[in-house]
Design a protein around this motif. Structure first.
Motif, PDB file in Angstrom:
ATOM      1  N   HIS A   9     -23.321   0.573   2.796  1.00 34.00           N
ATOM      2  CA  HIS A   9     -22.696   0.848   1.501  1.00 34.00           C
ATOM      3  C   HIS A   9     -21.424   0.015   1.350  1.00 34.00           C
ATOM      4  O   HIS A   9     -20.671  -0.140   2.305  1.00 34.00           O
ATOM      5  N   ARG A  10     -21.188  -0.475   0.165  1.00 38.12           N
ATOM      6  CA  ARG A  10     -20.023  -1.313  -0.104  1.00 38.12           C
ATOM      7  C   ARG A  10     -18.875  -0.521  -0.727  1.00 38.12           C
ATOM      8  O   ARG A  10     -19.103   0.336  -1.574  1.00 38.12           O
ATOM      9  N   ALA A  11     -17.680  -0.856  -0.298  1.00 39.39           N
ATOM     10  CA  ALA A  11     -16.451  -0.386  -0.952  1.00 39.39           C
ATOM     11  C   ALA A  11     -15.699  -1.652  -1.317  1.00 39.39           C
ATOM     12  O   ALA A  11     -15.404  -2.488  -0.447  1.00 39.39           O
ATOM     13  N   TYR A  12     -15.432  -1.837  -2.587  1.00 43.93           N
ATOM     14  CA  TYR A  12     -14.802  -3.071  -3.041  1.00 43.93           C
ATOM     15  C   TYR A  12     -13.287  -3.052  -2.802  1.00 43.93           C
ATOM     16  O   TYR A  12     -12.663  -1.995  -2.798  1.00 43.93           O
ATOM     17  N   VAL A  13     -12.747  -4.228  -2.603  1.00 43.57           N
ATOM     18  CA  VAL A  13     -11.329  -4.430  -2.308  1.00 43.57           C
ATOM     19  C   VAL A  13     -10.633  -4.871  -3.592  1.00 43.57           C
ATOM     20  O   VAL A  13     -11.140  -5.747  -4.309  1.00 43.57           O
ATOM     21  N   PHE A  14      -9.480  -4.271  -3.865  1.00 40.75           N
ATOM     22  CA  PHE A  14      -8.731  -4.574  -5.079  1.00 40.75           C
ATOM     23  C   PHE A  14      -7.278  -4.916  -4.744  1.00 40.75           C
ATOM     24  O   PHE A  14      -6.723  -4.396  -3.778  1.00 40.75           O
ATOM     25  N   PRO A  15      -6.654  -5.766  -5.561  1.00 43.58           N
ATOM     26  CA  PRO A  15      -5.228  -6.053  -5.382  1.00 43.58           C
ATOM     27  C   PRO A  15      -4.402  -4.900  -5.928  1.00 43.58           C
ATOM     28  O   PRO A  15      -4.721  -4.341  -6.989  1.00 43.58           O
ATOM     29  N   ARG A  16      -3.353  -4.531  -5.195  1.00 42.24           N
ATOM     30  CA  ARG A  16      -2.477  -3.430  -5.628  1.00 42.24           C
ATOM     31  C   ARG A  16      -1.033  -3.812  -5.368  1.00 42.24           C
ATOM     32  O   ARG A  16      -0.756  -4.741  -4.618  1.00 42.24           O
ATOM     33  N   GLU A  17      -0.138  -3.085  -5.970  1.00 50.58           N
ATOM     34  CA  GLU A  17       1.297  -3.307  -5.774  1.00 50.58           C
ATOM     35  C   GLU A  17       1.973  -1.945  -5.760  1.00 50.58           C
ATOM     36  O   GLU A  17       1.727  -1.117  -6.639  1.00 50.58           O
ATOM     37  N   ASN A  18       2.818  -1.704  -4.735  1.00 51.00           N
ATOM     38  CA  ASN A  18       3.483  -0.399  -4.687  1.00 51.00           C
ATOM     39  C   ASN A  18       4.747  -0.404  -5.543  1.00 51.00           C
ATOM     40  O   ASN A  18       5.102  -1.417  -6.142  1.00 51.00           O
ATOM     41  N   THR A  19       5.430   0.719  -5.601  1.00 50.74           N
ATOM     42  CA  THR A  19       6.607   0.852  -6.463  1.00 50.74           C
ATOM     43  C   THR A  19       7.758  -0.053  -6.047  1.00 50.74           C
ATOM     44  O   THR A  19       8.637  -0.335  -6.853  1.00 50.74           O
ATOM     45  N   ASN A  20       7.747  -0.518  -4.809  1.00 53.29           N
ATOM     46  CA  ASN A  20       8.781  -1.449  -4.342  1.00 53.29           C
ATOM     47  C   ASN A  20       8.407  -2.905  -4.588  1.00 53.29           C
ATOM     48  O   ASN A  20       9.157  -3.808  -4.242  1.00 53.29           O
ATOM     49  N   GLY A  21       7.223  -3.141  -5.146  1.00 54.99           N
ATOM     50  CA  GLY A  21       6.782  -4.499  -5.430  1.00 54.99           C
ATOM     51  C   GLY A  21       5.995  -5.157  -4.313  1.00 54.99           C
ATOM     52  O   GLY A  21       5.640  -6.323  -4.421  1.00 54.99           O
ATOM     53  N   THR A  22       5.707  -4.432  -3.249  1.00 58.33           N
ATOM     54  CA  THR A  22       4.916  -4.993  -2.151  1.00 58.33           C
ATOM     55  C   THR A  22       3.470  -5.142  -2.595  1.00 58.33           C
ATOM     56  O   THR A  22       2.856  -4.188  -3.074  1.00 58.33           O
ATOM     57  N   LYS A  23       2.935  -6.337  -2.419  1.00 62.31           N
ATOM     58  CA  LYS A  23       1.560  -6.627  -2.807  1.00 62.31           C
ATOM     59  C   LYS A  23       0.656  -6.376  -1.606  1.00 62.31           C
ATOM     60  O   LYS A  23       0.951  -6.815  -0.499  1.00 62.31           O
TER      61      LYS A  23
END
Length: 98
Positions: free
Chosen positions: A62-76
């Motif tokens: 089964h696949r789980a897709y990877v997405f770009p995210r950014e936290n509240t401190n701006g860390t990517k």
């Protein structure tokens, strides 16, 4: 093109420590057999700005897709989503060879 993330390296080599961020992600392109390893920020940029797709698979395939995210401190960072739930599938991957 979609790549399957196969392994990770955490900063400082602390693979089991949940407080250290993923530094590198190893991958394979199952369509052409190409393999590589990129930094977290390179994968983030490729997903967010270049139309890339990435996923991880579980033992059942089964696949789980990877997405770009950014936290509240701006860390990517990148994170998987399975059934619209943010998950930590990347953290369970094995350590990439150096």
């Amino acid at each position: 093109m979609a790549i399957r993330i196969t392994c990770i390296n955490k900063s400082g080599g602390y693979h089991q420590d949940p407080h250290h961020a993923i530094e590198n992600l190893g991958w394979t392109n199952e369509e052409n057999g190409k393999n590589g390893k990129n930094t977290r920020l390179e994968i983030y940029d490729w997903l967010k700005n270049q139309g890339g797709q990435a996923y991880v698979t579980d033992r059942a395939g089964h696949r789980a897709y990877v997405f770009p995210r950014e936290n509240t401190n701006g860390t990517k960072f990148v994170q998987t989503s399975a059934d619209r739930i943010w998950t930590d599938n990347l953290l369970t991957l094995m350590e990439c060879a150096v």
